[in-house]
Design an enzyme around this catalytic site. Structure first.
Site, PDB file in Angstrom:
ATOM      1  N   SER A 202       1.114  -1.271   0.310  1.00  0.00           N
ATOM      2  CA  SER A 202       0.291   0.325   0.429  1.00  0.00           C
ATOM      3  C   SER A 202       1.255   0.865  -0.115  1.00  0.00           C
ATOM      4  O   SER A 202       1.647   1.706  -0.793  1.00  0.00           O
ATOM      5  CB  SER A 202      -1.004  -0.166   0.807  1.00  0.00           C
ATOM      6  OG  SER A 202      -2.132   1.167   1.020  1.00  0.00           O
TER       7      SER A 202
ATOM      8  N   HIS B 155      -2.301  -1.176  -4.487  1.00  0.00           N
ATOM      9  CA  HIS B 155      -4.042  -1.249  -4.760  1.00  0.00           C
ATOM     10  C   HIS B 155      -4.533   0.638  -4.635  1.00  0.00           C
ATOM     11  O   HIS B 155      -3.524   1.626  -3.969  1.00  0.00           O
ATOM     12  CB  HIS B 155      -4.327  -2.181  -3.171  1.00  0.00           C
ATOM     13  CG  HIS B 155      -4.320  -1.902  -1.800  1.00  0.00           C
ATOM     14  ND1 HIS B 155      -4.610  -2.559  -1.137  1.00  0.00           N
ATOM     15  CD2 HIS B 155      -3.539  -0.240  -1.438  1.00  0.00           C
ATOM     16  CE1 HIS B 155      -4.716  -1.531  -0.058  1.00  0.00           C
ATOM     17  NE2 HIS B 155      -3.700  -0.719  -0.117  1.00  0.00           N
TER      18      HIS B 155
END
Length: 200
Positions: free
Chosen positions: A99, A123
């Site tokens: 992330s 993501h």
């Protein structure tokens, strides 16, 4: 918790000096980001980056990352500081760079490394908990989240050389990568191979 942090003792001309392990690493221009990223962590890492620039603006900094990500605004504070300071920042993925931590890994201004078994995740940003309030406020929050999603995709595209639309598509769901896959994607430059050991 502090009892779990190892202490290193060094001999100096004035006697013994003890450091917590992170301070000792900092002395060698190594920053270790080994937790999720929140405001407190971002403040500490940003302060270390600024200190090392002040100490020697021409010497590289090595940042080792083993993090599941965290708060986007906190991560962007670290990212912007990395881009702002004069010293090159080499980044290393060890364990996991997921992330926001993957954004920091890709944003290294020196060489970007991944150890062989590191896992990297990109993501879209996500929100913990529910969003409440007036409909107009929810709409404002949604616009801000979409802006953040776009900005993160632009940052990843800039540092990987991937087309923006591909990054957006790849970030729609969790996209896990091995070290080699991250290199092929452009998130890192080098997959570090184990050092050869001399046989006895």
């Amino acid at each position: 918790m502090s009892s779990l942090i190892p202490i290193v003792i060094e001999q100096t001309s004035r006697g013994e000096r003890s450091y917590d392990i992170y301070s000792r690493l900092l002395k060698d221009r190594i920053i270790f980001l080994g937790t999720s990223i929140d405001d407190q962590v971002a403040n500490a890492v940003t302060a270390q980056l600024l200190f090392l620039e002040s100490d020697d603006p021409d010497k590289e900094i090595n940042m080792y990352i083993n993090s599941s990500g965290g708060i986007t605004s906190a991560g962007l504070a670290i990212y912007d500081t990395m881009q702002h300071i004069k010293p090159k920042v080499n980044t290393y993925a060890i364990g996991m760079a997921a992330s926001m931590a993957a954004v920091l890994l890709a944003g290294g201004t020196g060489t970007r490394y991944a150890l062989p078994h590191a896992r990297i995740l990109i993501h879209q940003p996500w929100v913990k908990g529910g969003i409440g309030g007036q409909v107009t406020d929810i709409e404002i929050t949604a616009k801000e989240l979409l802006h953040t999603k776009e900005k993160l995709a632009e940052i990843i595209a800039k540092h990987t050389g991937q087309p923006l639309e591909k990054v957006k598509e790849d970030s729609e769901r969790d996209r896990w990568m091995s070290a080699e896959e991250a290199k092929a994607y452009g998130l890192v430059d080098v997959v570090v191979q184990p050092r050869e050991r001399k046989k006895a």
